[in-house]
Structures are given as C-alpha cells and as structure tokens.
Design a protein around this motif. Structure first.
Motif, PDB file in Angstrom:
ATOM      1  N   ASP C  64       0.820  -1.206   0.000  1.00 14.81           N
ATOM      2  CA  ASP C  64       0.000   0.000   0.000  1.00 14.81           C
ATOM      3  C   ASP C  64       0.855   1.257   0.000  1.00 14.81           C
ATOM      4  OD1 ASP C  64      -2.711   1.119   0.110  1.00 14.81           O
ATOM      5  OD2 ASP C  64      -2.029   1.964   2.005  1.00 14.81           O
ATOM      6  N   LEU C  65       2.107   1.117   0.414  1.00 11.88           N
ATOM      7  CA  LEU C  65       2.982   2.290   0.435  1.00 11.88           C
ATOM      8  C   LEU C  65       3.233   2.755  -0.993  1.00 11.88           C
ATOM      9  CD1 LEU C  65       5.669   1.261   3.075  1.00 11.88           C
ATOM     10  CD2 LEU C  65       3.854   2.932   3.371  1.00 11.88           C
ATOM     11  N   GLY C  66       3.160   4.043  -1.204  1.00 11.47           N
ATOM     12  CA  GLY C  66       3.349   4.576  -2.545  1.00 11.47           C
ATOM     13  C   GLY C  66       4.704   4.254  -3.134  1.00 11.47           C
ATOM     14  N   GLN C  67       5.736   4.399  -2.327  1.00 16.08           N
ATOM     15  CA  GLN C  67       7.081   4.168  -2.856  1.00 16.08           C
ATOM     16  C   GLN C  67       7.792   3.049  -2.093  1.00 16.08           C
ATOM     17  OE1 GLN C  67       8.748   7.583  -5.057  1.00 16.08           O
ATOM     18  NE2 GLN C  67       8.611   8.649  -3.102  1.00 16.08           N
ATOM     19  N   GLY C  68       7.050   2.238  -1.343  1.00 14.88           N
ATOM     20  CA  GLY C  68       7.676   1.200  -0.525  1.00 14.88           C
ATOM     21  C   GLY C  68       8.387   0.160  -1.364  1.00 14.88           C
ATOM     22  N   LYS C  71      11.205   2.160  -3.925  1.00 10.52           N
ATOM     23  CA  LYS C  71      12.392   2.692  -3.247  1.00 10.52           C
ATOM     24  C   LYS C  71      12.505   2.060  -1.859  1.00 10.52           C
ATOM     25  CE  LYS C  71      12.004   7.296  -5.346  1.00 10.52           C
ATOM     26  NZ  LYS C  71      11.843   8.731  -5.050  1.00 10.52           N
ATOM     27  N   LEU C  74      13.810   3.518   1.471  1.00  7.16           N
ATOM     28  CA  LEU C  74      13.067   4.503   2.261  1.00  7.16           C
ATOM     29  C   LEU C  74      12.497   3.888   3.538  1.00  7.16           C
ATOM     30  CD1 LEU C  74      11.059   6.500  -0.444  1.00  7.16           C
ATOM     31  CD2 LEU C  74      13.054   7.248   0.840  1.00  7.16           C
ATOM     32  N   LEU C  75      12.402   2.550   3.557  1.00  7.12           N
ATOM     33  CA  LEU C  75      11.778   1.904   4.715  1.00  7.12           C
ATOM     34  C   LEU C  75      12.497   2.279   6.007  1.00  7.12           C
ATOM     35  CD1 LEU C  75      11.021  -1.564   3.136  1.00  7.12           C
ATOM     36  CD2 LEU C  75       9.357   0.140   3.873  1.00  7.12           C
ATOM     37  N   TYR C  77      13.558   5.054   6.765  1.00  9.32           N
ATOM     38  CA  TYR C  77      13.063   6.350   7.232  1.00  9.32           C
ATOM     39  C   TYR C  77      11.815   6.224   8.101  1.00  9.32           C
ATOM     40  CZ  TYR C  77      16.083   9.175   4.201  1.00  9.32           C
ATOM     41  OH  TYR C  77      17.135   9.793   3.620  1.00  9.32           O
ATOM     42  N   LEU C  78      11.179   5.060   8.050  1.00  9.97           N
ATOM     43  CA  LEU C  78       9.977   4.891   8.861  1.00  9.97           C
ATOM     44  C   LEU C  78      10.265   5.060  10.348  1.00  9.97           C
ATOM     45  CD1 LEU C  78       8.160   1.933   7.071  1.00  9.97           C
ATOM     46  CD2 LEU C  78       7.398   4.296   7.218  1.00  9.97           C
ATOM     47  N   ALA C  80      12.108   7.486  11.493  1.00  8.12           N
ATOM     48  CA  ALA C  80      12.734   8.802  11.634  1.00  8.12           C
ATOM     49  C   ALA C  80      12.046   9.752  12.614  1.00  8.12           C
ATOM     50  CB  ALA C  80      12.832   9.477  10.258  1.00  8.12           C
ATOM     51  N   ASN C  81      10.736   9.618  12.745  1.00  9.15           N
ATOM     52  CA  ASN C  81      10.033  10.679  13.474  1.00  9.15           C
ATOM     53  C   ASN C  81       9.395  10.186  14.770  1.00  9.15           C
ATOM     54  OD1 ASN C  81       8.637  12.905  14.311  1.00  9.15           O
ATOM     55  ND2 ASN C  81       7.348  13.074  12.493  1.00  9.15           N
ATOM     56  N   ILE C  86       3.320   5.898  13.522  1.00 11.58           N
ATOM     57  CA  ILE C  86       3.831   4.885  12.603  1.00 11.58           C
ATOM     58  C   ILE C  86       5.272   4.524  12.960  1.00 11.58           C
ATOM     59  CG2 ILE C  86       4.537   4.453  10.209  1.00 11.58           C
ATOM     60  CD1 ILE C  86       2.030   5.615   9.250  1.00 11.58           C
ATOM     61  N   THR C  87       6.046   5.511  13.358  1.00  9.62           N
ATOM     62  CA  THR C  87       7.427   5.240  13.757  1.00  9.62           C
ATOM     63  C   THR C  87       7.450   4.259  14.926  1.00  9.62           C
ATOM     64  OG1 THR C  87       8.266   7.344  12.956  1.00  9.62           O
ATOM     65  CG2 THR C  87       9.492   6.301  14.738  1.00  9.62           C
TER      66      THR C  87
END
Lengths: 189, 739, 295
Positions: C64-68, C71, C74-75, C77-78, C80-81, C86-87
C-alpha cells in the motif's frame, strides 16, 4: 534582528465567484494528476433573505499550519515545516503511507498515484522564489486570494489584514479549535 | 461513466497510455530535487498570445520549459483581463496535449456520420476541396458556397468567401447569440452595443442583469469589473428563474417566471415614471418619445407585473428605488445570448429605455464610450471580387439585409441560411465551410441538421477536434491550436483600445497548420491569383502605423493606445449625439414604426408550459465554452464529471425524482441521454435548466461523449425574432422521466 | 461530509492480521506462563500463526505504500520521526516479529533456549503494543472524529485477542486434531472477551450517536447507511453474536463444538474481526472544516 519570512494567504471571500480558475491554474502548473486538485472551492449555505438559503463560495487549500498534524504524524519526516512557514513534502523521502492524508483536518492532501507520494499545495514553491506569485493568486479573477509575507508589515497581506481589522471585518481561520495554527485567513466584510 | 471516473488505482495504466500518446518528450514524474531548485530558470521560453478557449480574447503569456508548455498566465497589461485567466484559459494546455485532437487531414470514406475517414496529405485534401468547390460554382454560381465561422481564424475564411464572391457567410455570434441585443441597442441609441460589454461596472453603485449570468459566463474582464464594483460596494440586482452563481452573489434576486422579463421591465418603467425616479434632465435633453412611453405603460403597474412575473410588487419597487438612488452611476445590462422568446429585440429596447431613464449614458458607473485604434487594418490578401470592384451582386440566401432589413449582411443569419440550404431557395447552396463551429450543438434539431448537410455536395470542417459537424463532413482539416501558430496582430476596440499579438508557444505537435495558411493554399488551388501577404508583412504594416517595434509586443503581448478622447463624454460636460432618426435616444422608435413593429415595447404573454411540462432553459457553466471544452479532463473534473439537470422540487416530488437520480429529458419522440437530477427550490417551477454542450454524438471526442447529458440544441425551439432575425430557443416544452 | 479514501482494504487487512498475530501470541504467552505443558499444542499453533500473520499484514502495508516497493531504502526512514505513531508502530512490530520468531523457533525445538519468562513478558508487552498500535494509529487523528476516541485501541485489543484465539484454534484443529487438548479456560476467556467486545461496540455506537455531527454521520453510515448490511449481517450477527451465543451455550454445557463446525465458527469470528476494522476505516469522514462558518 531580521525575522524570517512567513508566507500566508488571505481569502477575501466576498469576492469569490466560484469560477474555479485557481483550481485549474494550479493543476496545470504542477501537473496535478487525474481528478485531483490542490485547491478547492466549496459551496456552503446559510440562511438568507431572498433565496431559501444563501449560497457562499469558500476556497480552501493546505493551511500550512504552524502545528501541522501532517508533520507530526509523518514517520519519515518527508512532510516538514520550512523556515518560511511552508509545509512541504519532500518527494525523495515520502514513502507514501498516506498517514498525513488522513491526519489533515482540512482534507487538503491527496495521494499522487503517478509518483506514489502524498501531495498538496506548496504555495507554488519554488516558483515564488523566482519572484512570482502562486498560480492561484496570479490567476484569481476577482482578487480573492492575496499571498505574501506576514512578517513584512509592508507586504500586501499585512496591509490587507490591517485594513480589514480597521474596518472591523470578520477575520477567521478554519477550525482553530483543533490547535493546528493554520495560516490562511478568511476575511468577510 | 466508470471509464472516466477511474478508481484511484486503475488510473496507473491509463496514465501510462495517455502519457505515451502524447508524443512529446516529457515525464510525469518530477523529482523533488527540481522542486527545491530555486535557481533562475534558464530553460524557460516565454511567448505571447491571446486565449482562444473562448472568444473574449484575454492576453496570455505562455511558459515553455524544455519543449513543454507548462503554464499560461494573463498578460498584466491586456485590457481584456489584466493579468488574469479563467478556468478555461488555464486549461488551454490540456487542449494542446489532448490525445483526441485532430492530427492529420481526413477525407471521408464511409457514409456521412458513420465516422469512417482516411488520413490524407494536405496536398490531396486541398485538391479535393478545390475541385469540388469549383465544380459546384460552375454548376450553381458563386453564391453556392457558404461559410459558418467563429474564432480568430474566421477572417481567413471570410477572405476566401470574398475571393470567391459569395455573400453567404454566417457568423453565429449574431443569429445564435447577440443579434437582437445589437439591433435593439441600435434602435434605441443609434449604435450597436458591441461585445465589449461597455458597462462601467467597476465604478458602478448599482448593477442589474436580466438573466445575464455575468459571474458564471465568465468573460474575464467583465467579471473582473463586476466583482471590483461589488467589492467597492455596488449593489447587484439579478433577475433569473434560477439561483445561478450570479444570483448567489446578488443583493436582490428576483426569481422570475421564465418568459415574462418584458412584463417586469414595463412594470419597472411604469413605477419609475409614476414615482418620478427618472433622471429628468437627461430625459428632457436627450430622449424622444417620453410622453408616448408614459401613455404606453400606463396599465403596466408593479402589481400587474407581479401577476405576470411572480416577482413581488414590493421587490419591483425596491429595485427601482435602488437603481434610482445610484443613478446615473448604475447600469442595467442588456444580456448577451439573447435568443430566448422571439421578442428579444423589444426586450433590449425596454432595457435601453430603462437605462435612458437613469441617464447613465457615457457616465462613470453607467456606460462608457468605446474607442478605436487610429490605424487601418491591412488586408492579408487582395480581393478583386467585391461588389465595389464590379463583382456581380448576389442576394444572400438567408434574407439578411432584405427580408430582415436590420440584420447585417456581413454577419448573416445562420438559422435562416441553414433553412435556405434545406429548401434550396432562393438558389441552391451546395458547399459549406465550417470553421471552429459545431452546427449540431447550436442549430435546433439534430435530424434537420443532418438533412441540411445531406443537401450539400461538399462539407468541409476546420477544427481542433473531430466534432459532430466534422463527423458529417467530407473533408476535415485539423487546425493548429492557438498555442502552436502565428496569427496577424489583432486590432481591438474598447474602453482602452489596443493591439494584441500571437506567436507560437511550441512547434505544432502534429501535422497541422493555421487557418490563414490553409485558406491561401485552397484559394491558390482553386485557381485564384490573389496576392497573399505573409503574417509577418501584415504585422510589420501595423507596427509601422503604430510606430512601435515588435519587441514591445514580445514583451507585453499588447500595446494599449496611449491617449484618446474621453471615456465619459456626458460626465465631462460634452454634448451627446445619437445616430438615430431623431438624433436622440429613442424611447419611441421611429425605425420600428417604419418597419411595422411596435415603436414602444409591448408585452404579449408567451405560451406557458402545462402542468406536466417544463420550459427548457439552458446556459453556461463557469468552466466551459459553448460546446468546445467538453473534452477537457481538467475542466470536467471541476464538476466531478457530472451533468446536472436542475429540476424544481415540487414537480420532481410528483414525478418521484430525487437528487442524484438519473433522468432523461423527453420532447415528443426525442429522448435525451442521461443526466443527474439536481432537485431544488432554486429554480422556478415552470422550468428545468441544463448546462449547454453535452449529449454528444461524436465518439471521437471520447470524454465529451462519455459524459452523457442532454443536448439543448436537439431539444430547444427554432423560432425567429422578426426584427433582428436572430433565433429563439427557449420556447420548447419538455418532460422528464426517471431512468 | 467527505469520506476518507486513503486507507482501504489493504490497511484493514494489515490492522486485522496485526491483531490476529498479536492476539494469538498474547494468549499463548499467558498460557505458557500459566501451564506450558498443558497448553503445548495451543502454544505451538499460536506461534505458527503469530509471526506469519503480522508479517503478511506488514506485506499488505508495504504494497500500500506509494514508494515502498520502488524505493525500498526509504523503509529505514519509517523510524525517523518520534512524534509519529507509525514510527513507534514500526519499531514495535519489528521487535514483535523478531521475538515471536525466536519464540516459534524455541517452541518447535529449532533452538534450545527460549529466554524463559523474560521472553514471555516482553512478548506480552509487544503483543499488547502491536494490537493497541493498530487502534492508536487511528485514535490519534483529530481529522477523523469517528476514529478519534480512546475506545478504538481498547476495542481493537479486545478484538485482536479474540481473533488471535480463533486463529490459533483453527490452526490447532487442523494440525493437532489428533492430540486432544483441553483448552476450556481459554474458551471461557474467549467467551467473555466476545461479550466484552459486544458491549464495547454498543458503547461505541452510543458514544458516536452522541458525538459531533461527523461521528453521528459515520455511525449512521454503519447502522443504516451504505454499510448497514455489512455491519449488521456480517459483523454483528455472523461475526459477533452467533459465535458468542454458541460459546455461551458451550459454557453452560449445552453444546460441544469440534472439528469443521468449530473451524467454521472460528472463521466467522475472524471474518467479524476483519469487518470491524474494514467498516471503521470506511466509515471515517473528515471533520467539517467550515464548521464555524457563519455567512
């Protein structure tokens, strides 16, 4: 002490005639996909004198909130608040989880299927950095939209808001009760 | 429908396909890096143009980056739009890259309307047209060639008609749109109203419109002036059976019974005279026939008008008071597409009289004076066959200038021309050129339209899309869009006269040329030796007369006349002259009397719909032009790919129709395609309203076809205003059924 | 009212499978603490279903992730915040998957040392975290009033344990049907969970009906709107009331379910669990941004 720029927009909603030029200008310039738009104009009714209800036209877009829910819920920090006040989505980092889309009380975001990222109004960054106005404000037939730096007392927005306050116009922002600190001002004389 | 409103995921494939279909080097994916790049754009190519998405002609600056036009912007100096563009103007980019565009000349191979064509070279298509046209001229005479045209390239085709020597050019802008207005104004003030919409709305204190949906028709400059005036405090009074966007912004909305406007106006005139609300000085000095007018409207009291129009007498009095308080800084607009009930010229006369009573002629906030550029517009080609140069005189087929004495010969009467073709009277017309017009969407009745085209030996269309008219044509020439071509500099009149400039924003995407080039080739092929100048030569002649260099136009797109005489001669104390028989504003029209019409407008009740019928009203949406933009995805998305029929709540309840239901409009044995019901109290119970330009039959405009909707052209009435000769569309009564 | 259209069935499936996995492991960990010998087959079944369910759920999230998928780097980065649910969720799920994988390996004797009580306690914490996270994810959103209730994570935890038990029983019935194992206490617990869940749903309905207009709208969409059939027939009757009734009959010894009949009933509970999430997601409408507008 030089203050940073802080970009805001004002809607002089008395002027809006729902021509939807803003929606298309924005769509054209940023190749907004398919049936999506980054800005909308809604019709709302309130009791009126001559019609059963009076119809009003209300523009809306991303409010570039100071306390933006989309920024706080974004796991990758792709959605971030820039120093100039713009809430921006970094497409290189956005993973496309859509969490920001459901977190926005203004329903200002949508999912760009073509790229796989969340998308919304950017106040036309980087176009504005070349000295232009955002596409919607440029094209607005009735001059409903006024864009600029609120930290500059001589900017058009600052002057307009000061004038509106002097005239005791009604000034409000959307859903301030949610604590999002939005940066789009609605002005009704 | 499903094919259009694609699910969010199903779109991916189509995006890939349509991106591939655009044979231009461009990727949908912009990386964020380019977003963050704030450097000066070195790759930007900027060109000047004027918009062709409607006919108002806003100045446009086109931005092209790496071969792709990505932004259109209004020219700040253009008096038509002062830096603004509407939704249609902004969507010109979609039209440019629309995969449904005509890409090559086509010659019909199947039956007419079957949609079978083969691609041809320009050479071949032009030879085909030239030979067939020459053959028809030989057999039937010069008058056998006809033209129906609309748009910037229309002059090219008008030149062709002049070269051939045929009088049968019809500009639908007259007979299907503003004809009655121009004539009515001319009869009253001795000059036509013109498409400049010369109301000084920005400085007005009170504006009134009768069904002139000024804020929803969106001709940028006009809309700007009205919103500007309102922002400065002008009152807006609006009369319409429907709560349109203009009504939503109005201070007073009069929900009138459709077909009774004239009664309302006479009621107003009566009250204004009896309550002494008129501008006595102006009427004394500049108007003729006041006493006759007073006598004539004696019985038309506001109370009488209330019975006719359903507008309360109180409201009528209130409106008159508002206008009078603002006078002379007020204006009552005469409308634009005045093809309603066949009494439209008198309708305009009454509005002209109302304005005269306010004394707002050539005053700020009333009507301003239109000026011209002081230059001679050069002709792009030498024409030898005009009447002046000893060409033979041929009467027009449609009776413009003869049977309809007031109808101008250079504009003609399209509806009558079509009838003439059908009847073969007074002489056979066997060739038709259609440039930028779509007969099927503005001539009443599809079937008749088909029969008319079947009478022709040759039907030629020049357009951007394969429209219904093109579908029934023998030869189709694809036109370069306005963003791909150069046209001669346009010389414009107005409050601030100016010239406008058009240069290509991009090289033509397909094998297309502009109308001027096409016409030159056709004329040469037909054997005419007329000399054609190049567009650059014509432009140079104009620039030399203006004494400016091309760089001015390349920079600003327009050059506005720097000085000219006053805009408000009356306010400046100048003496006014009117080009009428009496030399004054004619409340009592001598001309009308001479021609056997009512010298002062009289109200005759029109036929009204029965209980189970509706009067069919149609009109414009903010984001579409005529039937030209319904294939534009960006614009269709604005209204969610939905075509709404406004149905009055009371009658809808009786029919069991609810908002969101699919309905059809029925007229006799005709059934429209499906629309979505919008059940509301916002429309008078006599009427239903549909937006114009849908119910398409050409499958070559894929999106427009998929939209369904009803074609007002196929359902409306086909009347004629006896004075102007213009059409009357709003006399049709229809029924509605649930699908 | 504007329905949210971003979280669709994949996300519903992800929330559901996360709950199933977490619930299964949670029930197994408690059983393990209580009496490992007695419930060994139940525990084995649960560890077979636990990690895979969560992992499959994560797979649905991933697609479902747009760029999962385009790219994958990018995972990372999950994480990161720290202000994003979600983090935290990603961290909890990752740990849960690792620990429950170890637990499964230990249960099937691939490794000799299972970490004892430390593992079990951390599994309990992680499982509650995982199940709770699926609700907190929705609960923190101001923008969608119907989701913005404390009740949602609690309801999701209860539903997660219930569906986890059902999934485990299904696996056990299929793989270990020969080995009669008495799990009556778990069944009793399951029955009370279902009763509790029913009460929670009633509470949710009452609260929503008395909430802001958007909440009222959302719940009416479920009760009498376009999702009414799915809500009443599939979720309420088949997924909740019927199994509860049968469990209740079993509790008072009027009925003994086994074999394929039991499997069908447990599958109904699972169906109900999925629909609960699917319906709550789809009934979500954005808060009215022009609410304070006065003309």
């Amino acid at each position: 002490m030089i203050k940073n720029k802080k970009y805001v927009m004002v809607y002089a909603i008395d002027r809006c005639v729902d021509c939807k030029a803003c929606m298309v200008a924005c769509k054209a310039q940023w190749q907004v996909p398919e049936n999506h738009f980054r800005t909308h104009i809604d019709e709302k009714y309130s009791p009126g004198k001559y019609a059963p209800n009076r119809k009003y036209f209300l523009p809306s877009q991303c409010n570039h909130c100071d306390e933006a829910p989309c920024v706080s819920v974004c796991p990758t920090k792709a959605s971030h608040k820039r120093e100039d006040g713009i809430v921006y989505v970094d497409r290189d980092i956005c993973i496309g989880c859509k969490y920001c889309i459901v977190s926005c009380p203004y329903d200002a975001r949508f999912f760009n299927e073509e790229v796989g990222v969340a998308e919304k109004c950017t106040f036309c960054l980087p176009w504005i950095q070349q000295g232009h106005q955002p596409a919607c404000a440029t094209t607005c037939l009735s001059n409903t939209r006024i864009f600029g730096d609120i930290n500059d007392p001589n900017s058009e927005v600052s002057k307009f808001l000061a004038e509106a306050k002097r005239n005791k116009s009604k000034i409000w922002k959307l859903r301030e009760d949610l604590g999002t600190e939005p940066n789009i001002y609605y002005v009704q004389s | 429908m499903a094919s259009i409103k694609m699910s969010r995921r199903g779109f991916l494939n189509t995006a890939a396909i349509s991106a591939a279909a655009m044979s231009v080097p461009f990727t949908l994916k912009r990386s964020a890096a380019s977003d963050n790049n704030a450097k000066e754009d070195k790759k930007l190519h900027i060109s000047q143009n004027w918009c062709e998405m409607c006919f108002w002609g806003c100045g446009v600056t086109a931005y092209n980056r790496e071969g792709r036009v990505f932004k259109l912007e209004g020219q700040p100096k253009c008096p038509k739009n002062y830096g603004k563009l509407c939704a249609r103007g902004n969507s010109g980019i979609y039209q440019l890259y629309d995969p449904d565009r005509l890409k090559k000349p086509l010659i019909r191979t199947g039956k007419r309307g079957e949609g079978k064509f083969r691609e041809a070279t320009y050479e071949e298509a032009i030879s085909y047209v030239a030979d067939k046209t020459n053959k028809a001229i030989k057999e039937y005479g010069k008058g056998t060639v006809s033209l129906i045209a609309h748009g910037s390239g229309e002059h090219a085709f008008i030149n062709l008609m002049s070269i051939i020597g045929s009088p049968n050019t019809a500009i639908p802008a007259y007979s299907q749109c503003t004809g009655s207005r121009e004539i009515g104004w001319f009869l009253t003030y001795g000059r036509p109203y013109t498409g400049n919409e010369p109301i000084d709305a920005a400085n007005s204190k009170c504006l009134m419109f009768f069904g002139r949906n000024v804020l929803e028709a969106v001709m940028v400059g006009e809309t700007q002036r009205v919103t500007e005036g309102m922002a400065k405090g002008a009152k807006l009074i609006y009369v319409d059976p429907r709560y349109s966007k203009t009504a939503a912004k109005a201070d007073i909305w009069a929900k009138i019974k459709p077909g009774t406007d004239l009664a309302l106006m006479l009621g107003m005139i009566n009250y204004i005279i009896n309550a002494k609300l008129y501008n006595i000085d102006f009427v004394d000095k500049y108007c003729s026939g006041f006493d006759e007018l007073k006598q004539s409207v004696k019985k038309n009291t506001p109370e009488w008008a209330e019975k006719e129009t359903n507008v309360p007498a109180e409201t009528i009095k209130n409106i008159c008071q508002e206008l009078s308080n603002a006078a002379p800084s007020c204006a009552i607009g005469p409308g634009r597409r005045l093809t309603r009930y066949g009494d439209d010229t008198q309708h305009v006369r009454a509005i002209g009289i109302l304005n005269a009573l306010m004394g707002n002629w050539y005053t700020p906030g009333g009507f301003y004076k239109i000026s011209k550029m002081d230059i001679v517009t050069p002709h792009i080609c030498e024409i030898e066959h005009t009447e002046v140069k000893g060409g033979e005189k041929i009467e027009r087929v449609d009776g413009a200038g003869s049977e309809y004495r007031l109808a101008p010969k250079n504009l003609g009467l399209e509806n009558k021309l079509m009838k003439g073709i059908l009847q073969g009277e007074p002489y056979p017309v066997k060739v038709m050129f259609a440039y930028g017009t779509n007969l099927f969407q503005h001539y009443p009745d599809y079937e008749e339209c088909k029969q008319i085209i079947d009478k022709l030996d040759l039907m030629v269309t020049c357009d951007v899309y394969l429209t219904e008219t093109a579908l029934y044509s023998d030869v189709i020439f694809p036109e370069s869009t306005y963003l791909e071509r150069k046209d001669p500099i346009g010389v414009m009149t107005g409050k601030y006269p100016y010239v406008k400039y058009r240069e290509p924003a991009t090289a033509p995407l397909y094998n297309t040329i502009g109308a001027y080039e096409l016409v030159e080739k056709i004329a040469k092929k037909m054997g005419y030796k007329n000399h054609f100048k190049t567009i650059d030569d014509v432009n140079k002649e104009i620039l030399d007369q203006l004494g400016i260099s091309i760089d001015v136009l390349k920079k600003d797109g327009v050059y506005v006349k720097p000085t000219f005489e006053g805009i408000y001669p009356q306010a400046e104390g100048k003496d006014l002259k009117f080009n009428t028989p009496s030399g004054k504003v004619e409340l009592y029209s001598v001309f009308c009397e001479k021609l056997g019409f009512d010298p002062i407008p009289k109200y005759t009740r029109h036929k009204m719909p029965k209980d189970d019928e509706f009067r069919l009203l149609f009109g414009r949406q903010s984001y579409h032009t005529h039937a030209r933009t319904q294939n534009n995805r960006w614009l269709l998305a604005l209204h969610d790919f939905e075509i709404k029929a406004w149905i009055p709540a009371k009658k809808a309840a009786r029919l069991g129709i609810m908002t969101g239901n699919k309905v059809r409009i029925v007229k006799g044995d005709k059934k429209s395609r499906e629309l979505t019901a919008y059940v509301t109290d916002e429309i008078h119970e006599d009427a239903i309203f549909i937006p114009h330009g849908y119910g398409r039959i050409t499958k070559f405009m894929e999106l427009a076809y998929a939209m369904d909707g009803a074609s007002d052209a196929n359902l409306c009435s086909n009347g004629t205003d006896p004075i102007s000769g213009a059409s009357a569309f709003h006399q049709a009564f229809v029924k509605i059924e649930k699908v | 009212m504007v329905f949210q259209e971003s979280f669709e069935w994949y996300i519903a499936l992800y929330l559901f499978l996360g709950g199933v996995g977490a619930g299964a492991i949670l029930s197994a960990a408690f059983a393990d603490l209580y009496d490992r010998e007695k419930y060994v087959n139940y525990i084995k079944s649960a560890s077979l279903i636990g990690m895979p369910a969560v992992a499959i759920g994560c797979f649905f999230l991933l697609i479902d992730l747009g760029q999962g998928l385009t790219k994958p780097w990018l995972l990372i980065y999950l994480f990161a915040n720290p202000t994003s649910a979600i983090t935290w969720g990603t961290a909890i799920l990752t740990l849960f998957i690792i620990v429950s994988l170890l637990y499964a390996a230990y249960n099937f004797n691939f490794i000799k040392f299972g970490g004892g009580k430390i593992t079990l306690l951390s599994l309990i914490v992680l499982a509650i975290g995982t199940a709770g996270y699926t609700g907190v994810l929705l609960g923190v959103l101001r923008a969608i009033p119907f989701w913005h209730q404390t009740l949602i994570p609690v309801l999701f935890i209860i539903s997660a344990i219930s569906t986890g038990i059902s999934a485990t029983v299904v696996v056990k019935e299929i793989l270990f049907s020969k080995k009669k194992e008495n799990i009556a206490p778990i069944e009793t617990g399951h029955f009370y969970l279902m009763v509790l869940e029913f009460m929670m749903v009633i509470a949710m309905i009452i609260i929503a009906l008395n909430g802001v207009p958007e909440m009222v709208f959302s719940i009416k969409v479920l009760l009498s709107g376009k999702y009414a059939v799915q809500f009443w027939l599939i979720f309420m009757i088949l997924g909740l009331l019927l199994p509860t009734l049968l469990y209740g009959l079993q509790e008072i010894k009027k009925l003994h379910m086994k074999g394929s009949f039991l499997i069908i009933i447990e599958l109904l509970v699972l169906l109900g669990g999925y629909y609960l999430r699917y319906l709550i997601l789809h009934a979500g409408v954005f808060t009215e941004k022009f609410a304070h507008y006065i003309g």
